[in-house]
Design an enzyme around this catalytic site. Structure first.
Site, PDB file in Angstrom:
ATOM      1  N   GLY C  41      -5.551 -17.106  27.833  1.00  0.00           N
ATOM      2  CA  GLY C  41      -4.139 -16.920  28.167  1.00  0.00           C
ATOM      3  C   GLY C  41      -3.247 -17.547  27.103  1.00  0.00           C
ATOM      4  CG  LEU C  44       6.037 -21.111  28.645  1.00  0.00           C
ATOM      5  CD1 LEU C  44       7.036 -21.688  29.611  1.00  0.00           C
ATOM      6  CD2 LEU C  44       6.548 -21.257  27.220  1.00  0.00           C
ATOM      7  CB  ALA C  45       0.043 -23.430  30.411  1.00  0.00           C
ATOM      8  NE  ARG C 331      13.505 -20.297  42.263  1.00  0.00           N
ATOM      9  CZ  ARG C 331      12.903 -20.205  41.091  1.00  0.00           C
ATOM     10  NH1 ARG C 331      11.591 -20.162  41.031  1.00  0.00           N
ATOM     11  NH2 ARG C 331      13.605 -20.137  39.993  1.00  0.00           N
ATOM     12  NE  ARG C 436       7.804 -22.139  39.882  1.00  0.00           N
ATOM     13  CZ  ARG C 436       8.929 -21.606  39.429  1.00  0.00           C
ATOM     14  NH1 ARG C 436       9.890 -22.366  38.949  1.00  0.00           N
ATOM     15  NH2 ARG C 436       9.121 -20.294  39.465  1.00  0.00           N
TER      16      ARG C 436
END
Lengths: 223, 256, 637
Positions: C41, C44-45, C331, C436
């Site tokens: 992958g 970002l990570a 959220r 989150r």
């Protein structure tokens, strides 16, 4: 000097060469037009001007040589770019929507350039060769008469006008394109440059094209 | 539903990189004007799949115009007839019932076809790998506010940095030139203080790599800007030229 | 029996990470190049981890199923990234970010992890600025901040509404630099289909070359999964079309525990569904809630156009129910409020499945120019999709599956229970608990990649004696055979339904029964229905084409096969958790006013599931301990 030639051979370098030679030719056209416009002053003025140039022949020859080199660089580089760019897309599109994302002037630079080149050859044959390499009238310094005769031919005059219009296409793109290539594109000034380019083009086209028309329609009767 | 459309599609199909390709005609029915263009292709593919036929391969991912995966030249125009959007953001309401739509892959020597409408855009990555970065290791950097950046500079940088690397500029350019892509990255770093130390090296390395990869030259038709889904300006190309001349004239590196 | 040890360092919370870094073993710089690490992958990570590890000297191989590492879905994040910089001096601090994140997650995350996240958040901003990420600036040249849901301070750094793109391109450029230097082998168009475990430790992966169909082996000393979330289990979500669970699911099948799978986030500000042909939902940045006001019709069934409804007949649901946070409520709470209103028939538009997000007041107060500057491209995007002009008609929004807090279980070092298998970013479960907060996903992805894994992986590599393993090891062969068999099976069924058709049905089950509100009856039904659907899939799917070339239908089928197992686990987990917390709302467990009722006595644990066979799992519990912040009822009133 390796770096220099590598730079000129890069895609940006080749553009740069096109632009520099192009700008030289733009300037040359201004001088050429001023010269041509003396035709409106009548045979005496024109013939005197040409005669005076004869007087400084060595200098004229040097300028001509430089011009030839510039032309050759411009043409050679243009052809080379065209071939290379063709290779960058070996298979084309079935449907081409280019008319919706770019203007006709920019897309047809190679075509207009090629036609202008052919015109240039004919043009040199008609005038430069006649003026310089022996023509009965030239020997008598009747340069005006050579021009008048050439433009007295309607076919030649029409082709000349067409070629000048195509030259206009070429110049209209070339003018602003050179500034873009030099990196002088800026939100503030570029719209002005584009307008200047258009004005320059219109002056050149009207200036050059008016002469055969003048000879054909207004002066032709007096020949 | 009323208002739904029937369409004829002429799609480029090519089994693999070496196979001979050609256009194949498909008919799709009952397409909602609110569907996206790619949803329309999904419907076609589901019809093919249910019959056990090979679906049309095309690239797509985020479907919101930011990942840069989707491509397609639609009726002669990269990302379709609308300006400043990607194919995935194109909706069928911009077509009419009974229309014939031609769908072709990006075409460039530097973007070889892999299958059907899928092309290989690795060349863009290679250009970035050659110099499209600021050399900074993780950690050991100054506080983010230590270097001030004017709003004007940050806006210019962000305009350029908005490039999604889709390749529409190359697809649109009559010379298949990658100048807009390269110039966007060069510009972003050229206007930021962090980009200064490698300024000359970066532009020379990226242009060199771009030339090696078989992209054409720019002839200033500006088709790239017109078709760019993010509206990246050709002023960036002017800046790239400027940066390149500057690098050549001022840098003492004779090897570059 | 698996024993879960979170390995949270001892000591005061402020010192845990610092002490831990000191106590970790180091790899001799000259030896680093002898260690091979695989990263799956390039979001970002993944990209930040790969770049940072390569900078340290490890041999890194990166695989992605995309054509380019720059396509990863982190790129679509719009709003921003949080950090405790406190530049606006409005009372922010590492502690407050820690507090907000833990509370936002409804006390279902680890204190130690969350504190570390808040602690490294500032370094992320510094790092990104140094990379040339163009964060928004004030006229004076300083960085600008905006506020986001779940916080009373402005701590979100942003770049127009393309923050995710800019951060990803920053990480991508760092990655590209290492590729150019030869420290990273970047391998695109490869999909990881199997994890290779040798002597109990992760030693490689098996991946399919998506162009040639070839199954390839990659051996290493450690494997890092940074493969994102699994919201696509709902079919319709804000995730990219190719997002999937396959990498983490195959690791799960190989022994990695899956933690809190039922914690999924439904994002409140998405563009509503247009109809049956829809393939995905489009998110609009939560930042819109800074200036937009959310309202519904007061009278159910009101057919008037929004402009014709007077103020007195509008219900500004969030402002009314949560006066302190108002339109910036977290959220999960905002999504549920929208759903309740729509269920009561007060929804907007023809379908009634939407609420209004109105900018009329903000435009009046701030002027069109300011709103244009802040949200111009979001307005354009909205108009493009809906053909409605948000300058004149209020936007219609509706919740959509967006993020999955659950993921593979990892310890404080981000290592799963399988030694040598690390999991970063959305793919792990670690930092967000049951919900989150906005602008925290980017923060976590980059924290994991830039500032955690480079340290923790060294500790593992230095402290482990490795046997030499090459790709000709029999375990690789075994994995390959299993994958070949599965592929052959998929291609030979030749049934009557397409993969998408079955996926869509799975999505409907998930949305209706394992979505925003869940109950025992629905969950039990869902478990049965998913299990039946899985059976049908393996009997009745039609996957055309061959295994030997680019076959997108085959790719999709493999991914949906995994979703069909994961979906069931999500329902199983949701059924087990007899409380409401964050994104997990059990209708049986709520206060009289409809707020979520947590059960701290019985459910303050991480549910980590061990795979036994499809449809069968064993539950392991990691008890959560709160030393610093005692769980309280999460109130945003």
């Amino acid at each position: 000097m390796g770096w220099f030639f590598r730079a000129l051979n890069s895609s940006i370098g080749k553009k740069f060469l096109m632009a520099v030679t192009g700008v030289c030719l733009l300037l040359f056209l201004i001088i050429h037009l001023i010269n041509n416009l003396t035709l409106y002053g009548g045979p005496e003025l024109f013939d005197t001007v040409v005669k005076n140039l004869e007087g400084i022949k060595p200098l004229v020859r040097v300028v001509e040589l430089v011009l030839v080199i510039i032309f050759i660089l411009h043409i050679f580089n243009g052809v080379r770019l065209w071939i290379e760019n063709k290779k960058a897309r070996p298979v084309g599109y079935k449907i081409n929507g280019a008319s919706e994302n770019s203007d006709v002037f920019s897309r047809t630079m190679f075509v207009t350039g090629s036609i202008i080149f052919i015109f240039l050859v004919v043009h040199i044959r008609t005038f430069w060769v006649s003026f310089n390499l022996g023509h009965p009238l030239a020997d008598e310094h009747q340069y005006y008469q050579i021009v008048a005769e050439a433009f007295g031919d309607p076919i030649y005059s029409i082709l000349y006008v067409v070629a000048v219009i195509l030259l206009g296409f070429h110049l209209n793109h070339g003018f602003q394109s050179a500034f873009q290539t030099f990196g002088w594109n800026n939100k503030k000034y570029f719209p002005i440059i584009e307008k200047l380019g258009l004005i320059y083009t219109i002056i050149m086209v009207i200036g050059f094209a008016s002469i055969p028309i003048y000879f054909l329609f207004f002066y032709g009767g007096n020949l | 539903m009323s208002g739904n459309m029937n369409l004829t599609l002429k799609i480029w199909r090519q089994a693999n990189a070496n196979a001979v390709g050609g256009f194949v005609t498909f008919n799709v029915k009952n397409i909602s004007p609110d569907s996206s263009f790619l949803e329309m292709l999904d419907i076609l593919n589901e019809e093919l799949e249910v019959k056990g036929l090979d679906p049309v391969a095309f690239e797509h991912d985020c479907r919101e115009g930011i990942c840069g995966a989707c491509s397609l030249v639609i009726n002669g125009r990269p990302h379709g007839p609308l300006d400043k959007i990607t194919t995935c953001q194109l909706h069928m309401r911009h077509f009419k019932d009974g229309d014939t739509i031609w769908i072709e892959p990006w075409r460039a020597k530097a973007f070889p076809i892999i299958k059907d409408l899928v092309v290989d855009r690795t060349s863009f990555d290679k250009i970035i790998q050659a110099g499209g970065f600021i050399s900074v290791d993780t950690g050991g950097v100054p506080d983010a506010n230590a270097i001030l950046i004017s709003k004007e500079a940050i806006e210019t940088a962000t305009d350029a940095a908005a490039c999604i690397g889709c390749g529409a500029c190359v697809a649109a350019c009559k010379n298949a030139s990658a100048m807009l892509f390269v110039s966007a990255k060069v510009s972003q770093f050229a206007v930021l203080p962090q980009g200064q130390p490698e300024r000359y090296q970066r532009v020379q390395a990226m242009v060199k790599k771009m030339d090696e990869l078989g992209f054409g030259s720019c002839t200033n038709t500006y088709a790239c800007e017109a078709e760019c889904p993010k509206g990246i300006s050709v002023r960036n190309i002017a800046r790239l030229n400027r940066e390149y001349f500057n690098a050549k004239l001022k840098s003492e590196n004779v090897e570059a | 029996m698996i024993k879960l040890n979170a390995k949270i360092p001892k000591g005061a919370i402020e010192d845990k990470w610092t002490n831990h870094r000191f106590n970790m073993k180091l790899v001799n710089p000259a030896n680093k190049r002898k260690y091979d690490v695989i990263v799956i992958g390039t979001g970002l990570a993944g990209a930040s981890a790969a770049a940072s590890m390569a900078e340290l000297g490890y041999n890194v191989t990166v695989l992605t199923y995309h054509d380019s590492p720059r396509r990863a879905h982190s790129i679509a994040a719009q709003g921003g990234i949080n950090a405790a910089k406190n530049y606006p001096t409005d009372g922010d601090s590492i502690k407050r970010l820690f507090y907000d994140t833990l509370k936002g997650g409804d006390y279902r995350a680890r204190e130690g992890n969350v504190y570390r996240l808040a602690e490294v958040s500032n370094s992320i901003i510094d790092q990104c600025v140094a990379q040339g990420v163009p964060f928004a600036r004030e006229y004076g040249g300083h960085l600008d901040n905006r506020s986001f849901g779940g916080a009373l301070v402005s701590r979100t750094f942003y770049s127009r509404s393309i923050t995710g793109q800019q951060l990803l391109l920053g990480a991508y450029s760092a990655l590209s630099r290492q590729v150019g230097l030869g420290k990273i082998k970047m391998i695109t168009r490869r999909e990881m289909l199997g994890l290779v475990v040798i002597d109990g430790a992760a030693r490689g992966v098996v991946a399919r070359n998506l162009v040639t169909g070839e199954i390839e082996n990659y051996a290493a000393h450690a494997v890092v999964l940074a493969t994102g979330g699994y919201s696509r289990v709902f079919f319709l979500s804000t995730n990219a079309m190719n997002c999937n669970t396959t990498a983490i699911w195959r690791a799960h099948r190989k022994g990695a525990l899956f933690a809190n799978p039922c914690f999924t986030q439904i994002h409140p500000t998405c563009i509503p569904l247009h109809g049956e042909q829809q393939s995905k939902l489009t998110l609009m940045s939560e930042s819109l809630r800074n200036d937009g006001r959310i309202w519904v019709k007061l009278k159910p069934g009101d057919k008037r156009k929004p402009g014709e409804i007077p103020e007195s007949e509008r219900d500004y649901i969030l402002e009314r129910k949560y006066p302190t946070y108002g339109n910036l409520a977290p959220r999960d709470i905002s999504s549920r409020a929208a759903k309740e209103a729509c269920d009561a028939g007060k929804g907007a538009g023809e379908t009634g499945q939407a609420v209004y997000l109105d900018f009329a007041d903000a435009i009046k107060r701030l002027g069109k120019k300011v709103i244009e500057e802040r949200y111009g491209n979001l307005f354009e995007m909205y108009e493009l999709i809906t053909a409605e002009n948000p300058w004149e008609v209020p936007m219609r929004i509706y919740p959509a599956p967006h993020y999955t807090m659950g993921g593979l279980w990892v310890d404080y070092n981000l290592m799963s229970n399988v030694p040598g298998l690390y999991v970063l970013g959305e793919a792990n479960f670690s930092d967000h608990g049951a919900n989150r907060l906005g602008a925290s996903a980017l923060m976590q992805g980059l924290a994991d990649g830039y500032f955690v894994i480079p340290y923790t992986i060294g500790d593992y590599l230095a402290g482990t004696k490795f046997q030499a393993v090459k790709t000709d090891h029999p375990e690789f062969q075994k994995e390959k055979v299993a994958i070949d068999e599965m592929t052959k099976k998929l291609l030979s069924i030749k049934g009557k339904r397409t993969t998408d058709d079955i996926h869509r049905q799975l999505g409907r089950i998930m949305w209706n029964k394992v979505g925003m509100a869940r109950n025992e009856k629905g969950l039990k039904e869902a478990i049965q229905e998913i299990s039946d659907l899985r059976e049908e899939f393996w009997k009745n799917v039609n996957v055309p084409g061959s295994a030997e070339d680019l076959n997108q239908a085959l790719e999709r089928a493999g991914r949906v096969a995994d979703f069909l197992e994961l979906g069931e686990l999500m329902a199983v987990d949701a059924l087990d958790r007899k409380e409401s917390c964050g994104g997990h709302f059990r209708e049986e467990f709520q206060y009289e006013d409809g707020e979520a009722k947590r059960d701290d006595e019985n459910y303050t644990y991480v549910a980590a599931w061990e795979f036994k066979s499809p449809g069968e799992w064993a539950l392991h519990k990691e008890q959560l301990e709160f030393e610093y912040l005692k769980p309280t009822v999460r109130s945003y009133k």
